[in-house]
Design an enzyme around this catalytic site. Sequence first.
Site, short mmCIF file in Angstrom:
data_model
loop_
_atom_site.label_atom_id
_atom_site.label_comp_id
_atom_site.label_asym_id
_atom_site.label_seq_id
_atom_site.Cartn_x
_atom_site.Cartn_y
_atom_site.Cartn_z
N ARG A 26 -2.59 -14.39 -2.53
CA ARG A 26 -2.93 -14.74 -1.21
C ARG A 26 -3.66 -16.09 -0.76
O ARG A 26 -3.50 -16.76 -0.06
CB ARG A 26 -3.91 -13.57 -0.36
CG ARG A 26 -3.19 -12.39 -0.41
CD ARG A 26 -3.62 -11.12 0.43
NE ARG A 26 -3.16 -9.95 0.23
CZ ARG A 26 -1.97 -9.28 0.32
NH1 ARG A 26 -1.11 -9.97 1.02
NH2 ARG A 26 -1.90 -8.18 -0.15
N ARG A 83 -13.09 -6.87 -11.69
CA ARG A 83 -13.49 -6.49 -10.35
C ARG A 83 -14.25 -4.86 -10.79
O ARG A 83 -14.09 -4.45 -11.58
CB ARG A 83 -12.10 -6.09 -9.72
CG ARG A 83 -11.48 -7.55 -9.47
CD ARG A 83 -10.23 -7.36 -8.69
NE ARG A 83 -10.32 -6.80 -7.21
CZ ARG A 83 -9.41 -6.35 -6.38
NH1 ARG A 83 -8.18 -6.78 -7.13
NH2 ARG A 83 -9.69 -5.85 -5.18
N SER A 108 -13.61 1.17 2.38
CA SER A 108 -12.41 0.66 1.27
C SER A 108 -11.41 1.98 1.19
O SER A 108 -11.83 3.16 0.94
CB SER A 108 -13.27 0.63 -0.23
OG SER A 108 -12.09 0.91 -0.99
N ASP A 117 -7.24 -8.13 4.05
CA ASP A 117 -6.08 -9.13 3.17
C ASP A 117 -5.86 -10.20 3.91
O ASP A 117 -5.22 -11.10 3.28
CB ASP A 117 -5.06 -8.26 2.63
CG ASP A 117 -5.45 -7.18 1.57
OD1 ASP A 117 -6.70 -7.29 0.99
OD2 ASP A 117 -4.85 -6.29 1.74
N ARG A 168 -12.62 -14.45 -2.66
CA ARG A 168 -11.78 -15.17 -1.64
C ARG A 168 -12.64 -15.78 -0.79
O ARG A 168 -12.28 -17.01 0.02
CB ARG A 168 -11.06 -13.90 -0.85
CG ARG A 168 -9.78 -13.80 -1.73
CD ARG A 168 -8.82 -12.98 -0.97
NE ARG A 168 -7.78 -12.52 -1.71
CZ ARG A 168 -6.91 -11.59 -1.69
NH1 ARG A 168 -7.25 -10.77 -0.57
NH2 ARG A 168 -6.13 -11.31 -2.23
N SER A 210 0.77 -1.27 -0.11
CA SER A 210 0.05 0.03 0.00
C SER A 210 0.87 1.13 -0.10
O SER A 210 0.73 2.07 -0.79
CB SER A 210 -0.90 0.08 1.22
OG SER A 210 -1.75 -0.84 1.07
N GLN A 258 -9.07 2.04 -1.07
CA GLN A 258 -8.63 2.32 -2.43
C GLN A 258 -9.63 3.54 -2.76
O GLN A 258 -9.40 4.34 -3.36
CB GLN A 258 -9.18 1.13 -3.08
CG GLN A 258 -7.85 0.17 -2.87
CD GLN A 258 -8.01 -1.12 -3.62
OE1 GLN A 258 -9.15 -1.16 -4.72
NE2 GLN A 258 -7.47 -2.17 -3.41
N ARG A 267 1.71 4.35 -2.96
CA ARG A 267 1.33 5.77 -2.57
C ARG A 267 2.46 6.47 -2.83
O ARG A 267 2.50 7.77 -3.29
CB ARG A 267 0.63 5.71 -1.44
CG ARG A 267 -0.81 5.20 -1.16
CD ARG A 267 -1.20 4.86 0.09
NE ARG A 267 -2.58 4.73 0.38
CZ ARG A 267 -3.07 3.46 0.01
NH1 ARG A 267 -2.57 2.45 -0.70
NH2 ARG A 267 -4.54 3.10 0.19
#
Length: 443
Positions: free
Chosen positions: A400, A128, A173, A326, A357, A28, A175, A32
């Site tokens: 993952r 997505r 979120s 996550d 997931r 993350s 994001q 950024r």
Amino acid sequence: MHSADPTSLTARRSGPLKGRVRVPGDKSISHRALILGALTVGETRICGLLESEDVLHTGDAVRALGARVERCGAGEWRVHGVGVGGFAAPEQALDFGNSGTGCRLMLGAVAGCPIAATFDGDASLRRRPMRRVLEPLERIGAHTLTSSDGRLPLTLAGAREPIPIVFEPQVASAQLKSAVLLTGLSAPGETVVIETEATRDHTEKMLAHFGAGIRVEPHGELGRRIALAGQPELQPQAIVVPADPSSAAFPLVAALITPGSEVILDGVMLNPLRAGLVATLIEMGAAIERLETRNEGGEEIADLRVRGSALRGIEVPAARAPAMIDEYPILAVAAAFAEGTTVMRGLKELRVKESDRLAGMAALLRANGVAVDIDGDDLTVRGRGRAAGGGFVATHMDHRIAMSALVMGLASRQPVQVDDTTFIATSFPGFAELMRSLGADLR
Ligand code: S3P
């Protein structure tokens, strides 16, 4: 065992894991750092950047938009930015590979510039949802020129005269919040995001580090109100990227479930909005000690000593999901090796990650003899302190799920095989080597 596909890997029951390792830099923060560096006039130096496929795609994207991005050594990068609103139209579509974070954050960064750009990604990313991001960006003044059903590939025209908005996301979120704040950088006046549940705050912290005027206040019981003053002149900064807690989670759980293990994980970031897994595992009885807590790049970090532990099942409340979103796949593996039932509530967002997931976790555990139920958005794992293993796990382009399955195989009676390990490189290059250095049998 299935055929000798070179992308497949098998994890076998291993002896105690021992050693001291540092996992790669936080994903993350790495995204950024590149993006904010690109929106700054002058040179931003980044140390410890995660050189994974997801992050490298973001580096390529900001370069295609006019920033200069150079690698000076392992994890050492320099970004010469173009300033807020200064991106130039790219000649080709921007390819974000497997990365929802790179794509959504960059949608936000581009939406504040008077240019059009096409966004694309791999088959997983094309599935997505992007509408959740496009909707607030359109309120600010961006236009979606082409997109089928709010999915990639899509072309976005940035706002010519961005309008500051007050935005209350309907999903927790980071994001989404970050995309709106990045567009808000170009708008005059104050852009406000009101979160009912706080999500990771790396964008806010890094914006403040680069000199933006940003106020963060508590909102309600769990939320935050974030107010960003538009059109700042961001000042180039040095950034140190700490070790990624979401990557550390894999050797950490591996050490917990492999009896007799003792592993030290160096310099793991423990930002409270990322620390849900450690808190949950400690509630389950995990022996995790913080050895030396210190500060690195504005984040609390610590070396974690982890010992093989007898875990017990617990209930994980939905309110904890943002702080460990996550980490559920690897928590599900820990839950399989716990005694008793673990219920994880409020996992709706897991259906729209790199893969579904929730379904993937259930399939992974069932393939290895663990009883699991999905009830609405809740997952129940009936742990028995051990797992049969012997499963062949389909990873569905999800790093993952792949790493979780391999960790499971280290403590199962029979080996666990995953079909495809290529996606591990999206977040954790060197995963297999690092695990082997601790004694994991991965072949
Ligand atoms: C991230 C936010 C989370 C997380 C992702 C990284 C970020 O996604 O799953 O891996 O860096 O902002 P959502 O914001 O969609 O929950």
